[in-house]
Motif scaffolding. Structure first.
Motif, PDB file in Angstrom:
ATOM      1  N   UNK A  67       0.834  -1.204   0.000  1.00  0.00           N
ATOM      2  CA  UNK A  67       0.000   0.000   0.000  1.00  0.00           C
ATOM      3  C   UNK A  67       0.871   1.258   0.000  1.00  0.00           C
ATOM      4  N   UNK A  68       1.934   1.231   0.788  1.00  0.00           N
ATOM      5  CA  UNK A  68       2.875   2.350   0.811  1.00  0.00           C
ATOM      6  C   UNK A  68       3.451   2.592  -0.586  1.00  0.00           C
ATOM      7  N   UNK A  69       3.873   1.508  -1.242  1.00  0.00           N
ATOM      8  CA  UNK A  69       4.447   1.627  -2.581  1.00  0.00           C
ATOM      9  C   UNK A  69       3.471   2.329  -3.528  1.00  0.00           C
ATOM     10  N   UNK A  70       2.227   1.869  -3.560  1.00  0.00           N
ATOM     11  CA  UNK A  70       1.265   2.423  -4.507  1.00  0.00           C
ATOM     12  C   UNK A  70       0.860   3.845  -4.153  1.00  0.00           C
ATOM     13  N   UNK A  71       0.681   4.131  -2.878  1.00  0.00           N
ATOM     14  CA  UNK A  71       0.336   5.503  -2.497  1.00  0.00           C
ATOM     15  C   UNK A  71       1.462   6.465  -2.874  1.00  0.00           C
ATOM     16  N   UNK A  72       2.691   6.052  -2.613  1.00  0.00           N
ATOM     17  CA  UNK A  72       3.836   6.913  -2.920  1.00  0.00           C
ATOM     18  C   UNK A  72       3.965   7.140  -4.425  1.00  0.00           C
ATOM     19  N   UNK A  73       3.789   6.083  -5.197  1.00  0.00           N
ATOM     20  CA  UNK A  73       4.027   6.170  -6.637  1.00  0.00           C
ATOM     21  C   UNK A  73       2.827   6.633  -7.441  1.00  0.00           C
ATOM     22  N   UNK A  74       1.709   6.805  -6.800  1.00  0.00           N
ATOM     23  CA  UNK A  74       0.590   7.511  -7.427  1.00  0.00           C
ATOM     24  C   UNK A  74       0.621   8.971  -6.989  1.00  0.00           C
ATOM     25  N   UNK A  75       0.817   9.180  -5.701  1.00  0.00           N
ATOM     26  CA  UNK A  75       0.801  10.540  -5.161  1.00  0.00           C
ATOM     27  C   UNK A  75       1.927  11.421  -5.663  1.00  0.00           C
ATOM     28  N   UNK A  76       3.139  10.895  -5.716  1.00  0.00           N
ATOM     29  CA  UNK A  76       4.297  11.711  -6.100  1.00  0.00           C
ATOM     30  C   UNK A  76       4.219  12.238  -7.535  1.00  0.00           C
ATOM     31  N   UNK A  77       3.976  11.405  -8.532  1.00  0.00           N
ATOM     32  CA  UNK A  77       3.889  11.959  -9.891  1.00  0.00           C
ATOM     33  C   UNK A  77       2.726  12.937 -10.074  1.00  0.00           C
ATOM     34  N   UNK A  78       1.583  12.639  -9.443  1.00  0.00           N
ATOM     35  CA  UNK A  78       0.440  13.548  -9.552  1.00  0.00           C
ATOM     36  C   UNK A  78       0.774  14.880  -8.879  1.00  0.00           C
ATOM     37  N   UNK A  79       1.378  14.809  -7.687  1.00  0.00           N
ATOM     38  CA  UNK A  79       1.752  16.023  -6.959  1.00  0.00           C
ATOM     39  C   UNK A  79       2.732  16.868  -7.775  1.00  0.00           C
ATOM     40  N   UNK A  80       3.767  16.224  -8.323  1.00  0.00           N
ATOM     41  CA  UNK A  80       4.786  16.972  -9.057  1.00  0.00           C
ATOM     42  C   UNK A  80       4.277  17.460 -10.407  1.00  0.00           C
ATOM     43  N   UNK A  81       3.429  16.679 -11.048  1.00  0.00           N
ATOM     44  CA  UNK A  81       2.812  17.135 -12.296  1.00  0.00           C
ATOM     45  C   UNK A  81       1.932  18.348 -12.066  1.00  0.00           C
ATOM     46  N   UNK A  82       1.111  18.285 -11.015  1.00  0.00           N
ATOM     47  CA  UNK A  82       0.257  19.419 -10.676  1.00  0.00           C
ATOM     48  C   UNK A  82       1.064  20.649 -10.300  1.00  0.00           C
ATOM     49  N   UNK A  83       2.126  20.447  -9.534  1.00  0.00           N
ATOM     50  CA  UNK A  83       2.993  21.568  -9.155  1.00  0.00           C
ATOM     51  C   UNK A  83       3.672  22.173 -10.378  1.00  0.00           C
ATOM     52  N   UNK A  84       4.123  21.322 -11.296  1.00  0.00           N
ATOM     53  CA  UNK A  84       4.768  21.819 -12.513  1.00  0.00           C
ATOM     54  C   UNK A  84       3.802  22.664 -13.332  1.00  0.00           C
ATOM     55  N   UNK A  85       2.582  22.181 -13.491  1.00  0.00           N
ATOM     56  CA  UNK A  85       1.576  22.952 -14.243  1.00  0.00           C
ATOM     57  C   UNK A  85       1.302  24.283 -13.562  1.00  0.00           C
ATOM     58  N   UNK A  86       1.201  24.253 -12.241  1.00  0.00           N
ATOM     59  CA  UNK A  86       0.947  25.476 -11.486  1.00  0.00           C
ATOM     60  C   UNK A  86       2.103  26.468 -11.636  1.00  0.00           C
ATOM     61  N   UNK A  87       3.329  25.982 -11.543  1.00  0.00           N
ATOM     62  CA  UNK A  87       4.489  26.869 -11.639  1.00  0.00           C
ATOM     63  C   UNK A  87       4.662  27.449 -13.034  1.00  0.00           C
ATOM     64  N   UNK A  88       4.405  26.656 -14.056  1.00  0.00           N
ATOM     65  CA  UNK A  88       4.568  27.128 -15.433  1.00  0.00           C
ATOM     66  C   UNK A  88       3.453  28.088 -15.821  1.00  0.00           C
ATOM     67  N   UNK A  89       2.222  27.747 -15.434  1.00  0.00           N
ATOM     68  CA  UNK A  89       1.079  28.567 -15.854  1.00  0.00           C
ATOM     69  C   UNK A  89       0.850  29.780 -14.956  1.00  0.00           C
ATOM     70  N   UNK A  90       1.319  29.703 -13.718  1.00  0.00           N
ATOM     71  CA  UNK A  90       1.053  30.786 -12.776  1.00  0.00           C
ATOM     72  C   UNK A  90      -0.373  30.749 -12.245  1.00  0.00           C
TER      73      UNK A  90
END
Length: 135
Positions: A67-90
């Motif tokens: 469960x830890x593996x899947x939560x980490x590897x679903x949460x991390x890419x989604x979190x970083x993808x969302x952050x990247x979109x937010x930082x690029x788009x403002x």
């Protein structure tokens, strides 16, 4: 499970280094925090999880580890993808996604901690240590 954590960690370091190199080439460092999180939560943390699970394989076999593996590897890419979109788009429209996915990663890490406390205090570890000493 240990090998899986280590293989995914290698993917994260590759992505983190490529992102860092790209930022340097184009001289645009808006994604520096994404780069740092991919390297720390992806590469470093996943590699450490993998090494711990290698040395304590019974801990890696639990439902908490999976469960830890899947939560980490679903949460991390989604979190970083969302952050990247937010930082690029403002635009802060991605903030709820970043927050929820961050919480998913935190829950995964809490499960890892619980798993370690449960498994490292068990008789399995004492028996494994005794076997190692006699070899």
């Amino acid at each position: 499970m240990a090998k899986t954590f280590l293989k995914i960690a290698a993917i994260y370091i590759t992505l983190g280094v490529l992102l860092g190199m790209t930022m340097g080439i184009i001289q645009d460092f808006r994604l520096a925090s994404v780069h740092a999180h991919v390297n720390l939560l992806g590469w470093v943390s996943m590699a450490i999880f993998g090494l711990i699970y290698h040395f304590y394989p019974h801990a890696a076999e639990t439902r908490l580890a999976k469960l830890h593996f899947w939560l980490h590897n679903i949460g991390l890419p989604v979190m970083q993808g969302g952050l990247a979109i937010e930082l690029i788009s403002g635009n802060s429209a991605m903030l709820p996604i970043v927050i929820v996915s961050s919480l998913v990663v935190v829950i995964g890490i809490i499960l890892f901690t619980i798993n370690l406390f449960l498994q490292l205090g068990s008789a399995n570890v004492k028996q494994a240590k005794a076997k190692d000493v006699t070899i």
